[in-house]
Design an enzyme around this catalytic site. Structure first.
Site: not given
Ligand code: NAP
Length: 263
Positions: A141, A155
């Protein structure tokens, strides 16, 4: 021919948000995609992709468990015979107050965001090496290594750690022909960000989203599929001389030096 034609790619956190975008883009570029997440939703998304004519397998897996990650690698090998790409995307972000938060807040971020990537790489990398090499892509990130807001200590700590992990693992696996890179997204509209907006402004979460967009030079949040395209590039031979890098994808959100100069 798609840039990932013939590749077998595991994507963690693939049931929604950025991981769903990565899985859909990988499938469109010709990969056989193994989608992993804890909940049942991941099985439904894999089925939807199969119904659309793609090769996809859903596996329920908690990346904080090394045994689950081993089962994930074995499921991919049983289904497709080899693994070329691992995209470590699963992660959580819960805002908290450093001075008052319980240590379980810190530990849950470390268990999933850091140990989860560690576990998945350790369980899957041997198969990628056996296949003659390939690529690992990690979702870090801009938060942590570059910027931070109040409430993000747990985080940010984990996401900055992934930059170091990427560099060190890239050094170690380079002789085995495995490239390791990470992406550093700014704000991407996903269920996670919707949850953060809800926490930040419970009365009007859309106001929180609009405020984020207004601070981004491109004027909007990113989309999961834009991240997916970057990951597909890093997973493919198009990026064959890139390893140990962090690629920022943030619509310019980390660029502004002041909010007034030249306006
Ligand atoms: P999200 O919408 O909450 O989706 C998270 C995904 O990870 C879901 O598929 C969830 O499914 C899975 N997950 C969570 N904990 C898990 C575990 N212990 N084992 C396996 N799967 C798991 O989040 P997102 O925004 O798409 O973020 C995805 C990644 O991008 C993360 O690493 C986040 O830090 C990073 N990121 C996001 C942003 C942003 O603005 N959205 C920016 C920078 C970085 P289940 O709950 O069913 O397991």
């Amino acid at each position: 021919m798609g840039k990932l034609e013939g590749k077998v790619a595991i994507v963690t956190g693939a049931s929604k948000g950025i991981g769903e975008g990565i899985a859909r883009v990988f499938a469109r570029h010709g990969a056989k995609v193994v989608l992993a997440a804890r909940g049942e939703d991941v099985m439904a998304l894999a089925q939807e992709l199969r119904d659309a004519g793609f090769d996809a397998l859903g596996v329920r897996c908690d990346v904080s468990s090394y045994e689950d990650c081993q089962r994930l690698a074995q499921a991919a090998l049983d289904a497709y015979g080899h693994i070329d790409v691992l995209d470590c995307n699963a992660g959580i972000c819960v805002l908290g107050d450093f001075l008052s938060a319980d240590d379980s807040w810190r530990d849950s971020h470390i268990d999933i965001n850091v140990k989860g990537v560690w576990n998945a790489c350790k369980a899957v990398a041997p198969a990628i090496i056996d296949a003659g090499g390939g690529a690992i892509v990690i979702t870090s990130s801009v938060t942590g290594d570059m910027v931070a807001d109040p409430g993000e200590v747990a985080y940010a700590t984990t996401k900055a750690a992934l930059v170091g992990f990427t560099k060190a693992l890239a050094r170690e696996l380079a002789p085995k022909n495995v490239r390791v890179n990470c992406i550093c997204p700014g704000y991407v509209r996903t269920p996670l960000v919707d949850g953060m907006a809800q926490q930040s402004d419970p009365d009007d979460p859309e106001r929180a989203i609009a405020a984020i967009a207004s601070a981004v030079p491109l004027g909007r949040l990113g989309t999961p599929e834009e991240c997916g395209e970057l990951c597909a590039f890093l997973a493919s031979s198009e990026s064959s001389y890139l390893t140990g890098t962090q690629v920022v994808i943030d619509g310019g959100s980390t660029l502004p030096e002041t909010s007034s100069m030249g306006q």
